[in-house]
Structures are given as C-alpha cells and as structure tokens.
Design a protein around this motif. Structure first.
Motif, mmCIF file in Angstrom:
data_model
loop_
_atom_site.group_PDB
_atom_site.id
_atom_site.type_symbol
_atom_site.label_atom_id
_atom_site.label_comp_id
_atom_site.label_asym_id
_atom_site.label_seq_id
_atom_site.Cartn_x
_atom_site.Cartn_y
_atom_site.Cartn_z
ATOM 1 N N VAL A 73 0.861 -1.169 0.000
ATOM 2 C CA VAL A 73 0.000 0.000 0.000
ATOM 3 C C VAL A 73 0.907 1.231 0.000
ATOM 4 C CG1 VAL A 73 -0.305 -0.134 2.521
ATOM 5 C CG2 VAL A 73 -1.860 1.254 1.152
ATOM 6 N N GLN A 84 -4.579 6.355 -0.025
ATOM 7 C CA GLN A 84 -3.958 5.043 -0.115
ATOM 8 C C GLN A 84 -4.152 4.497 -1.533
ATOM 9 O OE1 GLN A 84 -5.518 2.384 2.915
ATOM 10 N NE2 GLN A 84 -6.051 4.135 4.196
ATOM 11 N N ILE A 86 -3.527 0.698 -3.497
ATOM 12 C CA ILE A 86 -3.075 -0.686 -3.435
ATOM 13 C C ILE A 86 -2.164 -0.979 -4.628
ATOM 14 C CG2 ILE A 86 -5.100 -1.589 -4.676
ATOM 15 C CD1 ILE A 86 -3.257 -3.319 -1.723
ATOM 16 N N TRP A 167 -8.219 -6.681 2.615
ATOM 17 C CA TRP A 167 -9.225 -6.217 1.663
ATOM 18 C C TRP A 167 -8.907 -4.805 1.236
ATOM 19 C CZ3 TRP A 167 -13.670 -9.276 0.507
ATOM 20 C CH2 TRP A 167 -13.755 -10.460 1.255
ATOM 21 N N VAL A 168 -9.385 -4.436 0.045
ATOM 22 C CA VAL A 168 -9.364 -3.036 -0.359
ATOM 23 C C VAL A 168 -10.806 -2.637 -0.660
ATOM 24 C CG1 VAL A 168 -8.695 -3.660 -2.726
ATOM 25 C CG2 VAL A 168 -8.466 -1.300 -1.955
ATOM 26 N N TYR A 170 -13.676 0.453 -1.595
ATOM 27 C CA TYR A 170 -13.729 1.635 -2.455
ATOM 28 C C TYR A 170 -14.966 2.458 -2.131
ATOM 29 C CZ TYR A 170 -10.246 -0.843 -5.298
ATOM 30 O OH TYR A 170 -9.129 -1.513 -5.735
ATOM 31 N N TYR A 175 -15.320 -0.502 -7.960
ATOM 32 C CA TYR A 175 -13.951 -0.303 -7.485
ATOM 33 C C TYR A 175 -13.419 1.071 -7.911
ATOM 34 C CZ TYR A 175 -14.609 -5.360 -7.215
ATOM 35 O OH TYR A 175 -15.121 -6.609 -6.963
ATOM 36 N N GLN A 179 -9.558 4.626 -2.005
ATOM 37 C CA GLN A 179 -9.260 3.248 -1.631
ATOM 38 C C GLN A 179 -8.916 3.202 -0.139
ATOM 39 O OE1 GLN A 179 -6.190 1.520 -4.142
ATOM 40 N NE2 GLN A 179 -6.791 2.815 -5.873
ATOM 41 N N TYR A 180 -9.351 2.106 0.494
ATOM 42 C CA TYR A 180 -9.024 1.878 1.898
ATOM 43 C C TYR A 180 -8.533 0.444 2.042
ATOM 44 C CZ TYR A 180 -12.058 5.960 2.277
ATOM 45 O OH TYR A 180 -12.625 7.195 2.095
ATOM 46 N N VAL A 181 -7.266 0.272 2.400
ATOM 47 C CA VAL A 181 -6.696 -1.061 2.574
ATOM 48 C C VAL A 181 -6.928 -1.483 4.017
ATOM 49 C CG1 VAL A 181 -4.626 -2.478 2.401
ATOM 50 C CG2 VAL A 181 -5.015 -0.616 0.756
ATOM 51 N N GLU A 183 -6.664 -4.499 6.815
ATOM 52 C CA GLU A 183 -5.868 -5.697 7.065
ATOM 53 C C GLU A 183 -6.183 -6.310 8.423
ATOM 54 O OE1 GLU A 183 -1.617 -4.358 5.756
ATOM 55 O OE2 GLU A 183 -2.970 -2.630 5.912
ATOM 56 N N VAL A 212 -7.420 -8.505 -1.442
ATOM 57 C CA VAL A 212 -6.119 -8.108 -1.974
ATOM 58 C C VAL A 212 -5.442 -9.316 -2.597
ATOM 59 C CG1 VAL A 212 -3.821 -7.255 -1.360
ATOM 60 C CG2 VAL A 212 -5.851 -6.182 -0.355
#
Length: 214
Positions: A73, A84, A86, A167-168, A170, A175, A179-181, A183, A212
């Motif tokens: 990321v 962010q 990905i 996950w990512v 949106y 999509y 974006q938000y990663v 974990e 991801v």
C-alpha cells in the motif's frame, strides 16, 4: 541515462548496495521505485516499511513502480498519511496506472509498506451498519463490485471486522473512488469507525470491496 540504484530498505537500515538480499523466505515483499516514467531514472528497492522515500531513499518523486513480490500500500504523504493506493504484483509505468480510478488522482507517493497478511484464498470481513460493530451486519468472503446490488442497503459502513486476510474497499461501486486497505493485522482487524479506515476518510461511504491479491 538511467542512474545506478540508490539503496535498499531492510528492517534495520537502508544499505548502500543493491546487491543486498532480503531475509530468507518465499513471502518476502519487494518493489522497485523509479523517479521517471517507464522505469527510467534513479531507482531504489524496498523490502519493508518506508515512512519517507524522499528522505531515506533519495527519490524526490516516484513516477513508475514494479511490484516484484507481495502486495503493498502506497500513501500520498510521508508517515503513511493521505490517500492510499493498493499495489499488487505487476508493472505500473506511470502514475495513472495506480490512481486512474481514485477519487482524486495523485501523482505523488511518498511512503510505502507491504501488506503482509494478504491471503486471497482465505479472506473474511464483516461489515456493520453502525460504529463499534452495531446494527445490521454483512459477512463477506468474496469480491463485491457493488455492495448495494448485493443487498447492503446503506451507502455507508459504520465499522468492520477483518477476521482473515486483507481487503481493499472503495468509495463507489465498480472499485472506484478513494481506496481503503483493510488488514487483519492492523487494529487486530477491528475498525471501530470510519476514521480508522484511512486518514483521508471523511465519511463511511464504502460501496465496493475486494480481496487483496498477493
């Protein structure tokens, strides 16, 4: 003419030689950054977190990227702040390759870290309508290009729990947008409110989500 490599990030320090090798193990994350498009100009390779590539890598800008192993990321600002993006295994020859569908396309990336818990074959997340895991919930183990079309009645997500993988999410269906990663090994996988999704999160609007790749 392309300059020689600058440095390598290791867990302990940045070394001066590109001949340095990563710690043993097949899951070692690795990506290379260039300061010009199409993999030209000065470069540096990262093997672990980098809070400021300008200060520690000697690159004033990043214009192309190759992800050689793992998922990463990237952040718009130092210290893992701002938008962010990905970065999964593959080539990113120019800034539009990583930010083309974002809410506010950015050609500036200044900090990076690997997504170590990504597991595409075993990823699970539970979405909650309210903050602190309250209200209606929706359990997912697959990619959803449109949460509303799959039965999620709100455009917002108040909180969520990642029980495995990464996950990512949106902002919009398909999509698109911010974006938000998300974990499993951040906040122990428990994101109590939308402000924990990312520093650029001003609302809880999430309308698509995927696992991801790694």
């Amino acid at each position: 003419m392309c300059a020689s490599a600058l440095s390598v990030v290791t867990p302990a320090s940045w070394t001066s030689s590109m001949s340095s090798t990563a710690a043993p193990g097949p899951a070692t994350a690795c990506l290379t950054l260039w300061d010009e498009e199409d993999f030209q100009g000065r470069r540096c390779r990262l093997l672990s977190d980098c809070a400021n590539v300008s200060q520690r890598g000697g690159l004033r800008r990043v214009r192309s990227i190759k992800v050689e192993n793992g998922a990463w990321v990237a952040f718009e600002y130092p210290e893992f702040q701002g938008q962010q993006f990905i970065l999964e295994k593959g080539d990113y020859p120019r800034w539009s390759a990583w930010s083309g569908s974002s809410g506010h396309p950015s050609n500036q990336l200044l900090s990076f870290r690997p997504v170590l818990c990504a597991n595409h074959s075993d990823s699970r997340v539970t979405l909650f309508e309210g903050e602190n895991f309250q209200g209606c919930k929706f359990e997912l183990s697959d990619d959803y290009p449109s949460l509303p079309s799959m039965g999620w009645t709100s455009k917002d997500v108040g909180s969520l729990k990642v029980s495995s993988g990464a996950w990512v999410a949106y902002q919009y269906p398909g999509y698109r947008g911010y974006q938000y990663v998300l974990e499993q090994d951040r906040y122990s996988g428990e994101f109590c409110n939308y402000s924990e999704f990312g520093t650029q999160a001003h609302t809880g609007q999430l309308q698509s989500i995927r696992r991801v790749q790694h």
